[in-house]
Scaffold this active site. Structure first.
Site, PDB file in Angstrom:
ATOM      1  N   ASP A  95       0.853  -1.192   0.000  1.00 56.95           N
ATOM      2  CA  ASP A  95       0.000   0.000   0.000  1.00 56.95           C
ATOM      3  C   ASP A  95       0.896   1.252   0.000  1.00 56.95           C
ATOM      4  O   ASP A  95       1.842   1.349   0.804  1.00 56.95           O
ATOM      5  CB  ASP A  95      -0.853  -0.047   1.284  1.00 56.95           C
ATOM      6  CG  ASP A  95      -1.971   0.974   1.300  1.00 56.95           C
ATOM      7  OD1 ASP A  95      -2.411   1.404   0.224  1.00 56.95           O
ATOM      8  OD2 ASP A  95      -2.412   1.319   2.422  1.00 56.95           O
ATOM      9  N   GLU A 147      -1.754   6.113  -8.605  1.00 54.33           N
ATOM     10  CA  GLU A 147      -2.721   7.115  -8.127  1.00 54.33           C
ATOM     11  C   GLU A 147      -2.601   8.407  -8.918  1.00 54.33           C
ATOM     12  O   GLU A 147      -1.505   8.875  -9.219  1.00 54.33           O
ATOM     13  CB  GLU A 147      -2.497   7.391  -6.630  1.00 54.33           C
ATOM     14  CG  GLU A 147      -3.460   8.439  -6.059  1.00 54.33           C
ATOM     15  CD  GLU A 147      -3.517   8.432  -4.529  1.00 54.33           C
ATOM     16  OE1 GLU A 147      -3.356   7.360  -3.912  1.00 54.33           O
ATOM     17  OE2 GLU A 147      -3.702   9.520  -3.960  1.00 54.33           O
ATOM     18  N   HIS A 191      -7.420   9.965   4.312  1.00 56.27           N
ATOM     19  CA  HIS A 191      -6.974   8.915   5.227  1.00 56.27           C
ATOM     20  C   HIS A 191      -7.247   9.280   6.693  1.00 56.27           C
ATOM     21  O   HIS A 191      -7.336  10.454   7.028  1.00 56.27           O
ATOM     22  CB  HIS A 191      -5.467   8.667   5.051  1.00 56.27           C
ATOM     23  CG  HIS A 191      -5.130   8.030   3.733  1.00 56.27           C
ATOM     24  ND1 HIS A 191      -4.505   8.708   2.715  1.00 56.27           N
ATOM     25  CD2 HIS A 191      -5.343   6.774   3.270  1.00 56.27           C
ATOM     26  CE1 HIS A 191      -4.341   7.889   1.685  1.00 56.27           C
ATOM     27  NE2 HIS A 191      -4.842   6.713   1.999  1.00 56.27           N
ATOM     28  N   HIS A 227      -9.342   4.921  -1.896  1.00 63.69           N
ATOM     29  CA  HIS A 227      -8.597   4.972  -0.629  1.00 63.69           C
ATOM     30  C   HIS A 227      -9.405   5.774   0.391  1.00 63.69           C
ATOM     31  O   HIS A 227     -10.367   6.460   0.032  1.00 63.69           O
ATOM     32  CB  HIS A 227      -7.243   5.659  -0.841  1.00 63.69           C
ATOM     33  CG  HIS A 227      -6.218   4.771  -1.471  1.00 63.69           C
ATOM     34  ND1 HIS A 227      -5.065   4.395  -0.828  1.00 63.69           N
ATOM     35  CD2 HIS A 227      -6.190   4.178  -2.686  1.00 63.69           C
ATOM     36  CE1 HIS A 227      -4.363   3.605  -1.628  1.00 63.69           C
ATOM     37  NE2 HIS A 227      -5.019   3.460  -2.768  1.00 63.69           N
ATOM     38  N   GLY A 228      -8.956   5.713   1.639  1.00 61.91           N
ATOM     39  CA  GLY A 228      -9.574   6.562   2.676  1.00 61.91           C
ATOM     40  C   GLY A 228     -11.047   6.278   2.867  1.00 61.91           C
ATOM     41  O   GLY A 228     -11.850   7.183   3.046  1.00 61.91           O
ATOM     42  N   ASN A 270     -10.205   0.555   0.189  1.00 54.69           N
ATOM     43  CA  ASN A 270      -9.168   0.446   1.224  1.00 54.69           C
ATOM     44  C   ASN A 270      -9.699   0.820   2.604  1.00 54.69           C
ATOM     45  O   ASN A 270     -10.231   1.922   2.784  1.00 54.69           O
ATOM     46  CB  ASN A 270      -8.020   1.408   0.900  1.00 54.69           C
ATOM     47  CG  ASN A 270      -7.112   0.900  -0.184  1.00 54.69           C
ATOM     48  OD1 ASN A 270      -7.454  -0.047  -0.903  1.00 54.69           O
ATOM     49  ND2 ASN A 270      -5.948   1.513  -0.313  1.00 54.69           N
ATOM     50  N   ILE A 271      -9.491  -0.098   3.550  1.00 47.47           N
ATOM     51  CA  ILE A 271      -9.975   0.148   4.916  1.00 47.47           C
ATOM     52  C   ILE A 271      -8.867  -0.172   5.918  1.00 47.47           C
ATOM     53  O   ILE A 271      -8.409  -1.322   5.992  1.00 47.47           O
ATOM     54  CB  ILE A 271     -11.224  -0.711   5.209  1.00 47.47           C
ATOM     55  CG1 ILE A 271     -12.365  -0.283   4.272  1.00 47.47           C
ATOM     56  CG2 ILE A 271     -11.654  -0.569   6.667  1.00 47.47           C
ATOM     57  CD1 ILE A 271     -13.441  -1.311   4.104  1.00 47.47           C
TER      58      ILE A 271
HETATM   59  P1  13P Z   1      -8.739   4.796   5.982  1.00 51.24           P
HETATM   60  O1  13P Z   1      -7.797   5.580   6.841  1.00 51.24           O
HETATM   61  O2  13P Z   1      -9.973   5.594   5.666  1.00 51.24           O
HETATM   62  O3  13P Z   1      -9.070   3.477   6.574  1.00 51.24           O
HETATM   63  O4  13P Z   1      -8.012   4.546   4.566  1.00 51.24           O
HETATM   64  C1  13P Z   1      -7.075   3.511   4.441  1.00 51.24           C
HETATM   65  C2  13P Z   1      -6.322   3.570   3.146  1.00 51.24           C
HETATM   66  O5  13P Z   1      -6.673   4.230   2.197  1.00 51.24           O
HETATM   67  C3  13P Z   1      -5.099   2.739   3.074  1.00 51.24           C
HETATM   68  O6  13P Z   1      -4.412   2.941   1.870  1.00 51.24           O
HETATM   69  O1  G3H Z   2      -2.901   4.820   3.787  1.00 51.21           O
HETATM   70  C1  G3H Z   2      -2.179   4.464   4.699  1.00 51.21           C
HETATM   71  C2  G3H Z   2      -2.567   3.340   5.571  1.00 51.21           C
HETATM   72  O2  G3H Z   2      -3.656   3.675   6.383  1.00 51.21           O
HETATM   73  C3  G3H Z   2      -1.389   2.822   6.379  1.00 51.21           C
HETATM   74  O3  G3H Z   2      -0.872   3.769   7.215  1.00 51.21           O
HETATM   75  O4  G3H Z   2       1.603   4.205   7.260  1.00 51.21           O
HETATM   76  O5  G3H Z   2       0.251   4.131   9.382  1.00 51.21           O
HETATM   77  O6  G3H Z   2       0.757   2.040   8.117  1.00 51.21           O
HETATM   78  P1  G3H Z   2       0.530   3.524   8.039  1.00 51.21           P
HETATM   79 ZN    ZN Z   3      -4.482   4.910   1.067  1.00 52.59          ZN
END
Ligand code: 13P
Ligand code: G3H
Ligand code: ZN
Length: 326
Positions: A95, A147, A191, A227-228, A270-271
């Site tokens: 990711d 992206e 995010h 995402h997000g 993405n979650i």
């Molecule tokens: P969230 O922070 O909304 O769960 O998004 C996660 C994400 O996009 C990871 O790439």
């Molecule tokens: O988009 C990012 C993910 O939520 C992961 O975040 O860098 O804290 O692992 P992280």
């Molecule tokens: Zn993301």
């Protein structure tokens, strides 16, 4: 680093799962994980609900877990799914990869899918960095996500002002210039757990479905990634705050909007934050109600159970991915 191809671990790339998601109008869940309990919960929830799944780690999560552990965890995830009785398709995905070197290391060590996120660079640099990763990844039958557009950070206002929405007119030449397999777009999500600051009674602003629809028309059938996409459930926030946490003014993406996205060209959702919240709420409650407890199994075990429930709920009631694997 030990070289291994993902097929030796029992993993698959995202091609077939996205083709099914596009044809049948659902979205494949992409859940982030940082530890064993999260991974066990994601696989258990997806195997029990008959859903394909993308298990994903950021570069920092990969460091936290330790690179040598990941291929073994992924192989164990495949075994766990079989043990539960349903061999669901599982992709291991990087990711927000930020360099060719990181993407290559992941491809060489058993990942079946990688994201190269060069969205903060110029359009031309984004194409160049993405193409370099695609060229290497495709030699190994690994799928690539890129992206276009920039997601907002934590917002001060209701409207996601700092988000640079994806420009539909750039999409076609980006896909042609890179050969990428899926595209993350920016349509108003961000995010984390603090996506919008709302006054009491205020609703989050709707996602820019007009942008998504324009993109769908320009590149019909191409897999889009959201995402997000956490919903930041108020009941988890209330529990966290009740048991000593401090998370005020949180808001996420309403489920209704995610259902609409999942039925569209959005094939991957993405979650991360919602999984973190579910576990944290449970752990806070247990430790607060049992102050003398110090056995990690006594709080990580129930937190894992809560995460299984969350995964099954999302697959069944939000993303429509449940019951797709028979
Ligand atoms: P969230 O922070 O909304 O769960 O998004 C996660 C994400 O996009 C990871 O790439
Ligand atoms: O988009 C990012 C993910 O939520 C992961 O975040 O860098 O804290 O692992 P992280
Ligand atoms: Zn993301």
């Amino acid at each position: 680093m030990k070289k291994v191809h993902y097929s030796e671990l029992g993993l698959v790339n995202t091609n077939a799962m996205f083709a099914a998601a596009m044809k049948e109008g659902f979205a494949v869940p992409a859940y982030n994980f940082n530890n064993m309990e999260q991974l066990q919960a994601i696989i258990t929830g997806c195997a029990k609900s008959g859903s394909p799944v993308i298990i994903q780690v950021s570069g920092s999560a990969r460091k936290y877990i330790g690179e040598p552990f990941l291929p073994h965890m992924a192989a164990a995830a495949v075994d766990l799914s079989k043990e539960i009785g349903l061999q669901i398709p599982i992709a291991l995905h990087l990711d927000h990869g930020n360099s060719f070197e990181l993407a290559k290391e992941c491809i060489d060590s058993g990942f079946s899918s990688v994201m190269i996120d060069a969205s903060h660079h110029s359009f031309e640099e984004n194409i160049e960095m993405t193409k370099q990763v695609v060229d290497y990844a495709h030699q190994h039958d690994v799928t690539v996500e890129a992206e276009l557009g920039v997601l907002a950070g934590i917002e001060d206002e209701v409207v996601a002002e700092k988000s640079t929405y994806t420009k539909p007119e750039e999409v076609k030449s980006f896909l042609e210039g890179t050969g990428v397999d899926s595209l993350a777009i920016s349509i108003g999500t961000s995010h984390g757990a603090f996506k919008f600051k709302l006054e009491p009674g205020q609703e989050p602003p709707p996602l820019r479905f007009d942008i998504l629809e324009e993109i769908e028309q320009l590149v019909p059938g191409f897999p889009i990634v959201l995402h997000g996409a956490s919903s930041v459930p108020p009941e988890d926030i209330a529990k966290i705050n009740k048991y000593g946490g401090q998370m005020d003014n949180t808001a996420g993406i309403p489920e209704e909007q995610l259902r609409r996205a999942a039925a569209s060209a959005v094939c991957k959702v993405n979650i991360d934050s919602d999984g973190r919240l579910a576990m944290t709420a449970t752990i806070r409650e247990i430790l607060s109600e049992n102050p003398s407890e110090f056995d990690p199994r006594k709080y990580l075990g129930p937190a894992r159970e809560e995460l299984i429930k969350m995964v099954m709920y999302k697959n069944t009631h939000v993303l429509g991915s449940a019951g797709r694997v028979k």
